[in-house]
Design a protein around this motif. Structure first.
Motif, PDB file in Angstrom:
ATOM      1  N   MET A 170       0.829  -1.217   0.000  1.00  0.00           N
ATOM      2  CA  MET A 170       0.000   0.000   0.000  1.00  0.00           C
ATOM      3  C   MET A 170       0.853   1.252   0.000  1.00  0.00           C
ATOM      4  SD  MET A 170      -3.155  -0.171   2.555  1.00  0.00           S
ATOM      5  CE  MET A 170      -3.943  -1.710   2.886  1.00  0.00           C
ATOM      6  N   LEU A 172       4.142   1.458  -1.202  1.00  0.00           N
ATOM      7  CA  LEU A 172       5.256   1.538  -2.159  1.00  0.00           C
ATOM      8  C   LEU A 172       5.115   2.700  -3.138  1.00  0.00           C
ATOM      9  CD1 LEU A 172       6.342  -2.078  -3.117  1.00  0.00           C
ATOM     10  CD2 LEU A 172       7.639  -0.327  -1.948  1.00  0.00           C
ATOM     11  N   PHE A 173       3.872   2.938  -3.579  1.00  0.00           N
ATOM     12  CA  PHE A 173       3.761   4.030  -4.550  1.00  0.00           C
ATOM     13  C   PHE A 173       3.923   5.389  -3.884  1.00  0.00           C
ATOM     14  CE2 PHE A 173      -0.590   4.037  -3.182  1.00  0.00           C
ATOM     15  CZ  PHE A 173      -1.033   5.309  -3.408  1.00  0.00           C
ATOM     16  N   LEU A 177       5.853   8.802  -5.158  1.00  0.00           N
ATOM     17  CA  LEU A 177       5.360  10.187  -5.070  1.00  0.00           C
ATOM     18  C   LEU A 177       6.271  11.026  -4.172  1.00  0.00           C
ATOM     19  CD1 LEU A 177       1.486   9.875  -4.606  1.00  0.00           C
ATOM     20  CD2 LEU A 177       2.719  10.642  -6.605  1.00  0.00           C
ATOM     21  N   MET A 196       2.436  19.946  -5.970  1.00  0.00           N
ATOM     22  CA  MET A 196       1.284  19.116  -6.333  1.00  0.00           C
ATOM     23  C   MET A 196       1.440  17.700  -5.765  1.00  0.00           C
ATOM     24  SD  MET A 196      -0.038  18.112 -10.109  1.00  0.00           S
ATOM     25  CE  MET A 196       0.899  16.617 -10.211  1.00  0.00           C
ATOM     26  N   VAL A 197       2.648  17.148  -5.906  1.00  0.00           N
ATOM     27  CA  VAL A 197       2.892  15.789  -5.426  1.00  0.00           C
ATOM     28  C   VAL A 197       2.790  15.731  -3.905  1.00  0.00           C
ATOM     29  CG1 VAL A 197       4.629  13.984  -5.283  1.00  0.00           C
ATOM     30  CG2 VAL A 197       4.279  15.172  -7.423  1.00  0.00           C
ATOM     31  N   TYR A 204      -3.575  11.637   0.421  1.00  0.00           N
ATOM     32  CA  TYR A 204      -3.552  10.195   0.687  1.00  0.00           C
ATOM     33  C   TYR A 204      -3.662   9.936   2.190  1.00  0.00           C
ATOM     34  CZ  TYR A 204      -2.236   5.290   0.548  1.00  0.00           C
ATOM     35  OH  TYR A 204      -2.247   3.922   0.695  1.00  0.00           O
ATOM     36  N   ILE A 211     -10.895   6.415   5.522  1.00  0.00           N
ATOM     37  CA  ILE A 211     -11.335   5.045   5.210  1.00  0.00           C
ATOM     38  C   ILE A 211     -11.119   4.143   6.425  1.00  0.00           C
ATOM     39  CG2 ILE A 211     -10.832   3.016   3.774  1.00  0.00           C
ATOM     40  CD1 ILE A 211     -10.157   4.994   1.540  1.00  0.00           C
TER      41      ILE A 211
END
Lengths: 222, 244
Positions: A170, A172-173, A177, A196-197, A204, A211
């Motif tokens: 979950m 790694l990406f 970024l 932006m990143v 996130y 969530i």
């Protein structure tokens, strides 16, 4: 007791537990320190490019977080206090309380690791605002995702390893970024995309906590 | 009528396979004859996405209702989704070799799909590590929901982000670049693979339900033979005479 007070009570309990046996912060800080020193030693006679620096820092942050965070729920099961907490606490308050504690812990560890990294590698920070935003967003994202995963895996066989195994994919990406954002903070990217990143990292983190607080009550009492 | 369905389906599959070889080569590819991999590559990620959405929905239904049938359906969806993710990866690598000359390009699309494979591998690893049926069902449902948004982000958002540069085209269908033979055959393959997927899903769910019923029956028979049941009858305390 109001929800906010419950959240703060859980966070306070976590702090007291951590002060009594500071294994989470110690393990994480030790891992981070050793990793940063190892990077510094192996690259002593070469200058590291900002892109490589950013990637290395993020890998260290990721693994330092995955080592420290799972304790929040695992220690409840190990000490046999999980059932008591299930009886007296609201699930949302427990998630937010532990998530808040993990966020603060991760941010502290992240700041220490980042400071050591900058000092030992001599990497200049061109845009301190981008750097701090990326660090805060990244640490909060790691804390949110690992808190949720540790809650899910707490009562399984090999819970610590399993938490790391389900949390790492979950996250790694985020490394990708985060590296892009940090590269901009180190002055290697002049396109202005760093902001932006970094905002994506913060988004996130917010998404993970939102969530998590929706899903957590449905798994906590089973 | 039912007897005719299988032969007709087999005939259609045969016709589509022949048509896919009749379609002309695409000169824009480094190896024009290998452009046909598109027929099989294109439907796979779309079906994988649909199955992942279905899996997340069924996981949510399980968390809402606590009905184990939803867990069985969610698992079937996730398993099929994983199969299609693997097929996407495999056909994508062939595509990469045909178009760009290397099996693995470190392209953001390839890398992000590899991460999706890892995400869902974690789901199956979690299920394998948890023995308690109810806990496995509820926690794996939670995990499926937690991994769904990162997965969608990795498939659809990450490769399109401004700083990310991918060789993989993202607008071929939207801008009508796929037409003629390639559009028709791709649609036919898509329809056929969808039908096969639905049949496989129903078979998987049916098999899992039969297995669960058998398991419940065997647990029930153990209890009826005294395996876990409490003994019937009342035990009363009695007083024993003291020996002086």
């Amino acid at each position: 007791m109001s929800s906010v007070k419950q959240v703060l009570a859980v966070t306070q309990k976590e702090f007291i537990s951590e002060i009594r046996s500071p294994s989470g912060v110690m393990t994480s800080a030790l891992f981070g320190t050793v990793a940063v020193v190892a990077i510094s030693l192996t690259t002593a006679d070469v200058s590291i490019e900002p892109t490589i620096s950013a990637g290395l820092l993020w890998v260290v942050l990721l693994f330092a977080g995955v080592i420290a965070m799972p304790r929040a729920f695992l220690q409840e099961e190990e000490q046999g206090t999980g059932d008591l907490l299930r009886l007296i606490g609201e699930p949302e308050a427990i998630f937010w309380g532990k998530g808040l504690f993990n966020g603060i812990l991760m941010l502290t560890v992240g700041l220490v690791i980042a400071a050591m990294f900058l000092v030992l590698t001599g990497q200049p920070v061109v845009h301190p605002g981008d750097f701090l935003l990326g660090l805060v967003g990244g640490c909060a994202s790691i804390a949110g995702a690992v808190t949720l995963c540790s809650a899910i895996a707490a009562r399984s066989a090999n819970a610590t390893t399993l938490t790391a195994a389900i949390a790492l994919p979950m996250l790694l990406f985020l490394v990708s970024l985060g590296t892009t954002g940090m590269r901009s903070a180190f002055g290697a990217d002049h396109s202005g995309r760093g902001l932006m990143v970094n905002m994506a990292l913060v988004a996130y983190a917010i998404g993970t906590y939102a969530i998590g607080s929706m899903i957590f009550p449905r798994v906590w009492k089973r | 009528m039912n007897r005719l369905i299988n032969p007709i389906f087999a005939l259609v599959v045969g016709v589509v396979t022949v048509l896919s070889f009749v379609a002309p080569d695409l000169p824009m590819f480094q190896r024009p004859e290998l452009a046909r991999i598109f027929f099989w590559h294109f439907p796979c990620p779309i079906l994988a996405t649909c199955l992942l959405i279905g899996g997340a929905y069924m996981s949510w239904q399980y968390l809402r209702t606590n009905d184990l049938r939803w867990d069985i359906r969610a698992l079937a969806m996730q398993e099929l989704a994983y199969v299609f993710c693997l097929l996407t990866m495999a056909t994508g690598m062939i595509f990469s070799k045909a178009q760009w000359g290397a099996w693995w390009q470190n392209d953001p699309r390839q890398t992000s799909f590899l991460l999706v494979l890892m995400l869902y591998f974690a789901y199956f690893a979690y299920r394998a590590a948890t023995q308690d049926t109810l806990r496995r069902a509820s926690n794996s449902a939670a995990l499926a929901l937690a991994t769904f948004i990162p997965a969608m982000f990795l498939i659809y958002v990450f490769p399109r982000l401004d700083p990310i540069q991918s060789f993989h085209p993202s607008d071929s269908v939207m801008k009508g670049k796929i037409h003629g033979w390639y559009a028709y055959i791709t649609l036919l393959v898509f329809a056929l693979v969808t039908i096969i997927t639905v049949v496989m899903y129903r078979m998987r769910v049916r098999t899992a339900e039969i297995l669960r019923n058998l398991e419940e029956d065997s647990n029930g028979s153990m209890e009826s033979h005294g395996g876990n049941s409490a003994p019937t009858g009342v035990v009363r305390p009695i007083s024993l005479p003291r020996e002086d």
